[in-house]
Design a protein around this motif. Sequence first.
Motif, PDB file in Angstrom:
ATOM      1  N   PRO A   1     -11.828 -11.389  12.805  1.00 34.49           N
ATOM      2  CA  PRO A   1     -10.893 -12.483  13.112  1.00 34.49           C
ATOM      3  C   PRO A   1     -10.834 -13.505  11.982  1.00 34.49           C
ATOM      4  O   PRO A   1     -11.865 -13.876  11.406  1.00 34.49           O
ATOM      5  N   GLY A   2      -9.611 -13.923  11.659  1.00 34.91           N
ATOM      6  CA  GLY A   2      -9.449 -14.977  10.674  1.00 34.91           C
ATOM      7  C   GLY A   2      -9.277 -14.513   9.244  1.00 34.91           C
ATOM      8  O   GLY A   2      -9.010 -15.329   8.373  1.00 34.91           O
ATOM      9  N   ILE A   3      -9.434 -13.219   8.992  1.00 32.18           N
ATOM     10  CA  ILE A   3      -9.214 -12.711   7.641  1.00 32.18           C
ATOM     11  C   ILE A   3      -7.879 -11.984   7.606  1.00 32.18           C
ATOM     12  O   ILE A   3      -7.670 -11.004   8.318  1.00 32.18           O
ATOM     13  N   GLU A   4      -6.974 -12.500   6.798  1.00 32.84           N
ATOM     14  CA  GLU A   4      -5.651 -11.901   6.652  1.00 32.84           C
ATOM     15  C   GLU A   4      -5.549 -11.193   5.307  1.00 32.84           C
ATOM     16  O   GLU A   4      -5.830 -11.798   4.260  1.00 32.84           O
ATOM     17  N   ILE A   5      -5.188  -9.929   5.343  1.00 31.58           N
ATOM     18  CA  ILE A   5      -4.983  -9.168   4.115  1.00 31.58           C
ATOM     19  C   ILE A   5      -3.579  -8.595   4.154  1.00 31.58           C
ATOM     20  O   ILE A   5      -3.230  -7.819   5.049  1.00 31.58           O
ATOM     21  N   ALA A   6      -2.771  -8.992   3.198  1.00 33.52           N
ATOM     22  CA  ALA A   6      -1.366  -8.593   3.174  1.00 33.52           C
ATOM     23  C   ALA A   6      -1.221  -7.079   3.022  1.00 33.52           C
ATOM     24  O   ALA A   6      -2.052  -6.439   2.373  1.00 33.52           O
ATOM     25  N   PRO A   7      -0.170  -6.504   3.613  1.00 30.06           N
ATOM     26  CA  PRO A   7       0.083  -5.064   3.459  1.00 30.06           C
ATOM     27  C   PRO A   7       0.128  -4.630   1.996  1.00 30.06           C
ATOM     28  O   PRO A   7      -0.308  -3.520   1.661  1.00 30.06           O
ATOM     29  N   SER A   8       0.636  -5.490   1.123  1.00 28.47           N
ATOM     30  CA  SER A   8       0.711  -5.138  -0.301  1.00 28.47           C
ATOM     31  C   SER A   8      -0.674  -4.948  -0.909  1.00 28.47           C
ATOM     32  O   SER A   8      -0.881  -4.077  -1.767  1.00 28.47           O
ATOM     33  N   ILE A   9      -1.647  -5.758  -0.454  1.00 32.80           N
ATOM     34  CA  ILE A   9      -3.013  -5.620  -0.957  1.00 32.80           C
ATOM     35  C   ILE A   9      -3.662  -4.367  -0.379  1.00 32.80           C
ATOM     36  O   ILE A   9      -4.364  -3.623  -1.086  1.00 32.80           O
ATOM     37  N   LEU A  10      -3.422  -4.107   0.912  1.00 38.16           N
ATOM     38  CA  LEU A  10      -3.941  -2.876   1.512  1.00 38.16           C
ATOM     39  C   LEU A  10      -3.398  -1.656   0.767  1.00 38.16           C
ATOM     40  O   LEU A  10      -4.139  -0.697   0.498  1.00 38.16           O
ATOM     41  N   GLU A  11      -2.128  -1.705   0.420  1.00 39.95           N
ATOM     42  CA  GLU A  11      -1.510  -0.588  -0.305  1.00 39.95           C
ATOM     43  C   GLU A  11      -2.162  -0.416  -1.677  1.00 39.95           C
ATOM     44  O   GLU A  11      -2.406   0.716  -2.109  1.00 39.95           O
ATOM     45  N   ARG A  12      -2.451  -1.528  -2.336  1.00 43.18           N
ATOM     46  CA  ARG A  12      -3.094  -1.459  -3.649  1.00 43.18           C
ATOM     47  C   ARG A  12      -4.479  -0.824  -3.579  1.00 43.18           C
ATOM     48  O   ARG A  12      -4.929  -0.184  -4.536  1.00 43.18           O
ATOM     49  N   MET A  13      -5.168  -1.015  -2.449  1.00 41.20           N
ATOM     50  CA  MET A  13      -6.542  -0.511  -2.338  1.00 41.20           C
ATOM     51  C   MET A  13      -6.611   0.969  -1.929  1.00 41.20           C
ATOM     52  O   MET A  13      -7.702   1.551  -1.972  1.00 41.20           O
ATOM     53  N   LYS A  14      -5.492   1.569  -1.563  1.00 40.82           N
ATOM     54  CA  LYS A  14      -5.508   2.977  -1.168  1.00 40.82           C
ATOM     55  C   LYS A  14      -5.996   3.833  -2.335  1.00 40.82           C
ATOM     56  O   LYS A  14      -5.483   3.744  -3.453  1.00 40.82           O
ATOM     57  N   ASP A  15      -7.006   4.653  -2.042  1.00 41.96           N
ATOM     58  CA  ASP A  15      -7.592   5.563  -3.041  1.00 41.96           C
ATOM     59  C   ASP A  15      -8.155   4.825  -4.254  1.00 41.96           C
ATOM     60  O   ASP A  15      -8.306   5.407  -5.328  1.00 41.96           O
TER      61      ASP A  15
END
Length: 287
Positions: free
Chosen positions: A229-243
């Motif tokens: 709770p309370g940690i927001e990670i933008a979809p763009s950052i999640l996409e960058r971290m893939k693989d």
Amino acid sequence: MLLKDKLKKKEFVITGELTPPKGTDCSKMFRVADELKGKVDAVNICDSPMATMKLNSIIASHLIQEETGLETIPHITCRDKNIIALQGELLGASRLGIKNILAITGDDPTAGDHPQAKAVFDSNSISLIKAVQKLNTGFDINDNNLKGNTDLIVATAANLGAEDLDKEIERLKVKIDAGADFIQTQPCYDLDLLDRFLDKTKDFNIPILIGILPLTSYSMARYLANKVPGIEIAPSILERMKDKDENEGIKIAREFLKDAYSKIDGIHIMSASRSDILLEVIDGIVK
């Protein structure tokens, strides 16, 4: 220069974070602390984080200061002790040469490695902050005289990604009124979120250190985004971290720090006892 003096002078502050060992072998803890000496102003020492039993945070802090000279900020939680024991712990910390503490309520024991343990929660972070300031004046919380007072500064935590940010800000105001000397926030990855938080805290009269938690894998990023709770990670950052691995996470942290640097009082880097990651994040950015 002591942390309290640097905070008072409103100089940019860097704090790191170490978790004590689950056992008595402190060699890794000392090695990491020694590598961070001269690079950070102080290092937080966790108090059985996630309710997982570790070496006592105050003892670990004392050992680090004695072994390496690096200033520490032991976490003190309300989870395991009542207010009598907490005050005794604060007296002991001060007597051992510790100058700072982070007051936190603590995690529920059912989340840790001793789920059968009973939580105390006789007090919370606000009452613990008040206790620190009372002991600093030479009295306990019931106004009984002490034979020798403490000399501690106390940090408090903030969740800048709280679902109800206005409620979080109001709670921070209560903590400041209770005597909090500075703030360390949960991790932030989003400049818009940071700007919103800074706008709502612009009238606060204490330093705020913004949390940076470098991502080391896609699974870690997803876990933080979905489970904490309370940690927001933008979809763009999640996409960058893939693989990708920690190298991409360090790049993301460096980009955020570079853009945020001129706006903030300092940073609190949570790099899971990885001195190499912390030093890469700040290299060439922090002046």
